[in-house]
Design a protein around this motif. Structure first.
Motif, PDB file in Angstrom:
ATOM      1  N   ARG A 308     -60.963-109.349 -67.587  1.00  0.00           N
ATOM      2  CA  ARG A 308     -60.345-110.503 -66.944  1.00  0.00           C
ATOM      3  C   ARG A 308     -61.154-111.772 -67.203  1.00  0.00           C
ATOM      4  NH1 ARG A 308     -60.618-113.769 -62.803  1.00  0.00           N
ATOM      5  NH2 ARG A 308     -62.674-112.934 -62.250  1.00  0.00           N
ATOM      6  N   ARG A 312     -60.029-114.970 -69.719  1.00  0.00           N
ATOM      7  CA  ARG A 312     -59.910-116.371 -69.286  1.00  0.00           C
ATOM      8  C   ARG A 312     -60.871-117.264 -70.079  1.00  0.00           C
ATOM      9  NH1 ARG A 312     -59.693-117.845 -62.985  1.00  0.00           N
ATOM     10  NH2 ARG A 312     -57.675-116.849 -63.377  1.00  0.00           N
ATOM     11  N   SER A 315     -59.597-117.895 -73.560  1.00  0.00           N
ATOM     12  CA  SER A 315     -58.312-118.605 -73.636  1.00  0.00           C
ATOM     13  C   SER A 315     -58.503-120.102 -73.851  1.00  0.00           C
ATOM     14  CB  SER A 315     -57.506-118.362 -72.360  1.00  0.00           C
ATOM     15  OG  SER A 315     -58.168-118.931 -71.224  1.00  0.00           O
ATOM     16  N   TRP A 499     -59.788-102.899 -56.591  1.00  0.00           N
ATOM     17  CA  TRP A 499     -59.782-101.811 -57.559  1.00  0.00           C
ATOM     18  C   TRP A 499     -60.674-100.657 -57.107  1.00  0.00           C
ATOM     19  CZ3 TRP A 499     -57.436 -99.480 -61.380  1.00  0.00           C
ATOM     20  CH2 TRP A 499     -56.429-100.154 -62.056  1.00  0.00           C
ATOM     21  N   GLU A 522     -51.626 -97.622 -64.277  1.00  0.00           N
ATOM     22  CA  GLU A 522     -52.228 -98.816 -63.674  1.00  0.00           C
ATOM     23  C   GLU A 522     -53.354 -99.374 -64.533  1.00  0.00           C
ATOM     24  OE1 GLU A 522     -51.421-100.683 -61.060  1.00  0.00           O
ATOM     25  OE2 GLU A 522     -49.594 -99.476 -60.911  1.00  0.00           O
ATOM     26  N   LYS A 525     -51.701-101.112 -67.439  1.00  0.00           N
ATOM     27  CA  LYS A 525     -51.043-102.331 -66.974  1.00  0.00           C
ATOM     28  C   LYS A 525     -52.052-103.463 -66.782  1.00  0.00           C
ATOM     29  CE  LYS A 525     -48.353-104.067 -63.034  1.00  0.00           C
ATOM     30  NZ  LYS A 525     -47.728-103.695 -61.733  1.00  0.00           N
ATOM     31  N   THR A 526     -53.203-103.148 -66.196  1.00  0.00           N
ATOM     32  CA  THR A 526     -54.220-104.183 -65.959  1.00  0.00           C
ATOM     33  C   THR A 526     -54.833-104.655 -67.275  1.00  0.00           C
ATOM     34  OG1 THR A 526     -54.699-103.195 -63.810  1.00  0.00           O
ATOM     35  CG2 THR A 526     -56.335-104.707 -64.697  1.00  0.00           C
ATOM     36  N   ARG A 528     -53.341-104.773 -70.133  1.00  0.00           N
ATOM     37  CA  ARG A 528     -52.347-105.629 -70.796  1.00  0.00           C
ATOM     38  C   ARG A 528     -52.273-107.010 -70.156  1.00  0.00           C
ATOM     39  NH1 ARG A 528     -49.278-103.153 -74.483  1.00  0.00           N
ATOM     40  NH2 ARG A 528     -49.218-100.864 -74.482  1.00  0.00           N
ATOM     41  N   ALA A 529     -52.636-107.106 -68.887  1.00  0.00           N
ATOM     42  CA  ALA A 529     -52.590-108.399 -68.207  1.00  0.00           C
ATOM     43  C   ALA A 529     -53.704-109.325 -68.672  1.00  0.00           C
ATOM     44  CB  ALA A 529     -52.663-108.200 -66.698  1.00  0.00           C
ATOM     45  N   HIS A 530     -54.801-108.775 -69.198  1.00  0.00           N
ATOM     46  CA  HIS A 530     -55.961-109.608 -69.534  1.00  0.00           C
ATOM     47  C   HIS A 530     -56.408-109.481 -70.989  1.00  0.00           C
ATOM     48  CE1 HIS A 530     -56.276-110.276 -65.246  1.00  0.00           C
ATOM     49  NE2 HIS A 530     -56.391-108.988 -65.024  1.00  0.00           N
ATOM     50  N   THR A 532     -55.236-108.285 -75.276  1.00  0.00           N
ATOM     51  CA  THR A 532     -54.129-108.201 -76.236  1.00  0.00           C
ATOM     52  C   THR A 532     -54.288-106.943 -77.081  1.00  0.00           C
ATOM     53  OG1 THR A 532     -55.358-109.504 -77.879  1.00  0.00           O
ATOM     54  CG2 THR A 532     -53.946-110.712 -76.339  1.00  0.00           C
TER      55      THR A 532
END
Length: 604
Positions: A308, A312, A315, A499, A522, A525-526, A528-530, A532
């Motif tokens: 995470r 960020r 990015s 978590w 899960e 999913k997490t 993929r959220a942060h 690539t």
């Protein structure tokens, strides 16, 4: 016309007070309603006395065809006997009669390969023993290796129910007692037990049952007949069937990228990369309690939080580092890090060649000290540069960190640290952990490795230490404290807490994990959220270990409060008397005169 009528006071009273009597229906209600209320009260008392609780069976597995663990799971109407300690006798019994014994326990330990040594004792179970056909309830604080063997092998207990401290009580337990509990846990998986052995968390209801057993035993000591015929008793029963063999283990690995700044002439998979790795499966004496909050839930949470933060950080164009960061979560960590080995074998050769450094995270949510384990010569310039970054960052953050150098034995099939799988491929790696010496694969996790035993603030601190140390390496600023993990890139304590709570509620024993498991979904999913280019790979793992599993992690045990035989006799007498009374009412209308007339012999 009124002169013919009686006008005396007595006549007027007769007219005003007609004869009053109970109808047949009212008298019938007076008989039926009280009996109905009494029976209803008995039914309510029976329902209230049934206590249902979750229990977790001792693991069942084979190694090279040799059986270990608890081989049965069914419990059918077993009478409880509470086994408790005393200063003179560790095997004092309530509710089962007296019984003592002594014996020397084998010093069984899991060997370096994680293989339980075979039991050296062969016991023949007979029908004698003071715990025969009984469920032995014993707090783990009162249990020893010797007393457990005596309960099963000599005293012939039908079932053993080990009561664990509640999460609150466990948090207040001394470290010395926790270590003793863990030694006992490891002992339990090193031999075969031919009876069901269950774990359950102690609560008020179980304490009430234990107090009832103690009270019955005290009464029985004073008056044996009273104990056997007039006291209520408990019976335990567990629904379900025995565990079935797991044909093969399903293992899932997954990874995701945070790509660094592109460079001319280099594709994405060939770009210099730093990898962060953790295994997410667990092991414990009871699969349903194998939540592994520290080992290795803490490593999993650290990888997710670092994904995470780096996601960020990268990015933004001005803070995008020149090195890509790869995040890897592997399974089969308790199986000699077989998931890590498979991930390396399946990875693109370009990715492996681009790995500049691999950091494995393990057990970093408890304890004040940290150890950075490496398997390279300390004079190697690359490893010295990395270890110096960690040491300097730890000093600036006031964290005790020690670098431990170990020599990798290529002929040893046992992998002591996760990074050694990478070292065997000549990839620079290290493992950050809170323990100095490696743990055999069946000793890392425990039923006592729970969320109440870890400190999420320590975990957040250690995540920041990793972030700051890697930032020096990635951005090329050795010896400089960059304070990257701050402001919008700071460690999110809420993310870490949530978590850790989630992992603490979901057992992750390998035999129960499938590619469709909620925990696998899960995690992916997490990622993929942060990150690539997230990918997952599932495979079947064959091992010398064969595990057994039930349909669910836990078993429901019901404690029924049953009446003694004297109650059944008294109830039968009451029912017969009631039926006779009902017959009398229906035949003679409730009139005693009619009954006496019917009973009077007729004159000839």
């Amino acid at each position: 016309g009124i002169h013919g009528m009686e006008s005396t006071p007595s006549a007027q009273c007769k007219r005003r007070r007609p004869r009053v009597g109970l109808s047949q229906q009212q008298r019938l209600a007076m008989i039926i309603v009280p009996f109905f209320l009494v029976m209803l009260n008995l039914l309510v008392e029976t329902v209230e006395s049934a206590h249902v609780f979750d229990a977790y069976r001792l693991i069942q597995y084979d190694r090279n065809g040799k059986p270990y663990g608890s081989r049965h799971g069914q419990v059918y109407m077993a009478s409880p006997a509470r086994v408790r300690s005393s200063s003179a006798n560790m095997d004092a019994v309530s509710g089962a009669g007296a019984g003592t014994g002594s014996g020397a326990a084998d010093d069984r330990k899991v060997d370096e390969e994680g293989s339980p040594p075979p039991s050296t004792k062969k016991k023949r179970r007979g029908s004698s023993g003071d715990l025969h056909r009984k469920l032995a309830m014993v707090p783990i604080a009162d249990l020893t290796e010797e007393s457990l063997e005596q309960m099963v092998d000599k005293r012939n207990a039908a079932v053993v129910l080990i009561l664990l401290p509640s999460p609150e009580a466990l948090a207040a337990t001394s470290p010395e007692d926790i270590e003793r509990f863990k030694r006992l846990e490891r002992f339990m998986i090193t031999r075969q037990w031919k009876i069901p052995i269950y774990f359950a968390f102690d609560d008020e209801n179980l304490q009430s049952i234990a107090a009832h057993i103690d009270g019955a035993a005290a009464v029985g000591a004073a008056n044996a007949s009273s104990s056997s015929s007039s006291n209520d008793r408990y019976q335990f029963a567990a629904a379900g069937s025995d565990a079935s063999l797991v044909p093969s283990l399903h293992v899932t690995n997954m990874h995701g990228w945070v790509r660094g700044a592109p460079s001319a002439g280099t594709d994405a998979d060939s770009a210099p990369t730093v990898a962060l790795v953790a295994n997410y499966d667990t092991f414990a004496a009871a699969p349903g309690l194998a939540v592994g909050s520290d080992h290795n839930g803490s490593g999993v949470v650290a990888v997710l939080e670092l994904a995470r933060i780096f996601g960020r950080l990268y990015s933004e164009f001005r803070t995008q580092g020149p090195l890509s960061v790869l995040f890897v979560l592997t399974g089969a960590g308790r199986m000699n890090y077989a998931g890590t080995k498979t991930w390396i074998r399946k990875a693109d050769s370009r990715v492996l060649e681009a790995l500049e450094f691999v950091l494995c995270l393990e057990d970093i949510a408890s304890g004040d000290d940290l150890y950075l384990h490496v398997s390279r010569n300390p004079r190697d310039q690359d490893i010295r540069s990395i270890t110096e970054n960690f040491v300097d960052t730890a000093k600036q953050m006031d964290v005790n960190l020690e670098v431990v150098y170990t020599q990798l034995n290529s002929s040893d099939s046992t992998i002591h640290w996760q990074h050694e799988q990478f070292t065997k491929k000549r990839i620079l790696g290290a493992t950050l952990a809170n323990h100095r010496t490696p743990r055999p694969m069946f000793e890392g996790s425990s039923i006592f490795d729970r969320s109440s035993m870890v400190d999420t603030k320590i975990l957040a601190r250690n995540i920041k230490l990793v972030m700051e140390s890697l930032a020096r390496f990635i951005y090329g600023h050795p010896g400089q404290y960059m304070d990257i993990a701050s402001h919008s890139h700071a460690v999110n304590q809420e993310f870490v807490d949530s978590w850790m709570h989630f992992l603490g509620q979901h057992p992750r024993a390998l035999p129960f994990l499938t590619p469709q498991s909620p925990i696998s979904r899960e995690l992916e999913k997490t990622l993929r959220a942060h990150a690539t280019d997230v990918a997952r790979h599932s495979f079947n793992f064959e091992s010398v270990y064969k595990f057994y599993r039930s349909s669910t992690y836990n078993t429901t045990i019901t404690a029924f409060k049953v009446k003694p035989i004297s109650f059944d006799i008294a109830l039968a007498v009451a029912v017969v008397a009631y039926l006779l009374l009902l017959h009398f009412f229906l035949k003679y209308g409730g009139s005693l005169k009619e009954l006496m007339k019917a009973l009077k012999p007729k004159a000839e």
